[in-house]
Design a protein around this motif. Structure first.
Motif, PDB file in Angstrom:
ATOM      1  N   TYR A   1       0.842  -1.200   0.000  1.00  0.00           N
ATOM      2  CA  TYR A   1       0.000   0.000   0.000  1.00  0.00           C
ATOM      3  C   TYR A   1       0.873   1.245   0.000  1.00  0.00           C
ATOM      4  CZ  TYR A   1       0.855  -0.179   5.113  1.00  0.00           C
ATOM      5  OH  TYR A   1       1.435  -0.247   6.350  1.00  0.00           O
TER       6      TYR A   1
ATOM      7  N   HIS B   1       2.613   0.417  15.149  1.00  0.00           N
ATOM      8  CA  HIS B   1       2.116  -0.960  15.157  1.00  0.00           C
ATOM      9  C   HIS B   1       3.250  -1.969  15.074  1.00  0.00           C
ATOM     10  CE1 HIS B   1       1.384  -1.169  10.438  1.00  0.00           C
ATOM     11  NE2 HIS B   1       2.647  -1.328  10.738  1.00  0.00           N
TER      12      HIS B   1
ATOM     13  N   HIS C   1       3.953  -6.174  13.573  1.00  0.00           N
ATOM     14  CA  HIS C   1       3.495  -7.426  12.951  1.00  0.00           C
ATOM     15  C   HIS C   1       4.679  -8.370  12.884  1.00  0.00           C
ATOM     16  CE1 HIS C   1       5.024  -5.053   9.540  1.00  0.00           C
ATOM     17  NE2 HIS C   1       4.092  -4.151   9.804  1.00  0.00           N
TER      18      HIS C   1
ATOM     19  N   GLU D   1       8.968  -5.887   6.899  1.00  0.00           N
ATOM     20  CA  GLU D   1       8.357  -4.913   5.994  1.00  0.00           C
ATOM     21  C   GLU D   1       9.455  -4.115   5.306  1.00  0.00           C
ATOM     22  OE1 GLU D   1       5.496  -2.437   7.949  1.00  0.00           O
ATOM     23  OE2 GLU D   1       5.272  -1.081   6.242  1.00  0.00           O
TER      24      GLU D   1
ATOM     25  N   HIS E   1       7.070  -0.212  15.138  1.00  0.00           N
ATOM     26  CA  HIS E   1       7.555   0.861  14.262  1.00  0.00           C
ATOM     27  C   HIS E   1       6.504   1.938  14.048  1.00  0.00           C
ATOM     28  CE1 HIS E   1       5.953  -2.371  11.711  1.00  0.00           C
ATOM     29  NE2 HIS E   1       5.584  -1.446  10.844  1.00  0.00           N
TER      30      HIS E   1
END
Ligand SMILES: [Fe+2]
Ligand SMILES: [Fe+2]
Length: 380
Positions: free
Chosen positions: A285, A298, A300, A304, A338
């Motif tokens: 995105y 957030h 995960h 990334e 991050h």
């Protein structure tokens, strides 16, 4: 020299699987934590395909990881097509990358069909499709390939050159390979390169076994028989995947996708399972951050990769600050808290991507720790 030596030989008890597990995982973890989280782009150079940059975090090969940045999966590179340059080469690989147009406009040939794209559009491939990138003659284009090393782990790291650019530059340690009729057939990698004992010929054209397997897939007709059991579902999947890739658009047009305000900030999705496209390796995105504002915070499990498309600012990763500016690659290692901060007077635009298979192995999802200040209204 890369940190992780490929094909290390085990010797005696020191090489037992149990010991290797703890020695190598400790070495890898040290390496991940010693590498920078923001990388400046590597310079472009001429290749057999045309002009492009080397892979930014190491090559696509999974033994060439943890060299520049702390990412295991991503190995994205930049494709530069200046105005009025010779047409680029044609090639094919099983991996199906997702390519984002950073500037200019151009066209993409996939298995004989041509698709047009403009700035901030995303081009998505089908696996093992013959492809060629082209830029608009007057303005050219620059693109980033969001490629992952996952295909090497699958045993599917195969690449073929089908046609070279008009004036190819051959890699160091190679020389052109000509046929009896004087035509350029490919190139020869000379013995001694990477320790090889004999020359290796890289011949232009498809590999016959792969060609047979993938052409058979493409010839498969739609599945119309009833599905009685689990095995039938897999028989049907073979046909469904091919039909799906044959009907979806290969370009996700930026102008047709909507911005949405999320707890993480203002996002525009390009690749995820609810957008019909051939792109399956990543979720991707665009994120826009207003001047002097910030994203949500957030975490995960998936790593990334973020390309700074516009603006300047900094990230906080597990409490550590990393400054960045347009053109930089931000590497967010797996399981890292991050948040992005815009420190400028104009918007920041980030292209964010995560490898999609984490979801399939039960490690998907996002833990939101702080919302963007403008959420939920966009007013701040
Ligand atoms: Fe390619
Ligand atoms: Fe993230």
């Amino acid at each position: 020299m890369s940190y992780l030596e490929p094909w290390e030989e085990s010797t005696g008890s020191e090489g037992s699987d149990r010991l290797k597990r703890f020695v190598f995982q400790t070495k890898e973890d040290l390496q991940v934590h010693s590498l920078p989280h923001v990388l400046q782009p590597l310079a472009s150079k001429q290749t057999v395909m045309g002009r492009g940059s080397p892979h930014q975090t190491g090559d696509l090969t999974s033994y060439d990881i943890l060299i520049r940045g702390p990412l295991y999966c991503f190995a994205s590179h930049i494709i530069d097509i200046a105005p009025h340059v010779p047409v680029r080469g044609v090639h094919r690989h099983i991996a199906a990358p997702t390519i984002f147009c950073l500037s200019g406009k151009g066209w993409e040939m996939n298995d004989g069909l041509t698709y047009q794209f403009e700035t901030h559009d995303m081009v998505c491939f089908a696996p093992y499709s013959t492809h060629q990138h082209g830029g608009d003659a007057e303005v050219g284009c620059a693109m980033i390939s969001l490629a992952t090393r996952l295909f090497h782990s699958f045993g599917l790291m195969w690449r073929e050159q089908h046609k070279m650019t008009e004036k190819p530059a051959f890699p160091d340690g190679t020389e052109p390979l000509y046929g009896d009729d004087g035509t350029l057939r490919g190139y020869k990698i000379k013995k001694g390169v990477l320790g090889i004992k004999d020359d290796i010929e890289v011949v232009v054209g498809p590999e016959p076994k792969l060609e047979d397997v993938f052409q058979a897939r493409k010839r498969s007709a739609p599945w119309n028989a009833p599905v009685h059991d689990t095995y039938d579902r897999y028989l049907k999947l073979y046909h469904d995947e091919v039909q799906y890739l044959g009907r979806v658009d290969h370009v996700v047009h930026e102008s047709r996708e909507a911005w949405e305000w999320s707890p993480q900030g203002k996002l525009k999705w390009f690749v995820h399972p609810d957008i019909e496209t051939g792109g399956r390796q990543v979720w991707a995105y665009l994120q826009e951050i207003p001047p002097h504002s910030r994203s949500g915070k957030h975490l995960h499990v998936a790593e990334e990769q973020v390309l700074v498309v516009e603006g300047n600012g900094y990230d906080i990763h597990d409490g550590a600050r990393w400054n960045w500016q347009a053109g930089d690659f931000i590497c967010i290692p797996r399981m890292t808290t991050h948040q992005h901060f815009n420190s400028g007077d104009s918007r920041v635009l980030l292209l964010c991507a995560m490898p999609s298979p984490f979801v399939d192995v039960g490690l998907g999802g996002i833990e939101q720790l702080e919302d963007a200040p403008e959420f939920p209204t966009g007013d701040g």
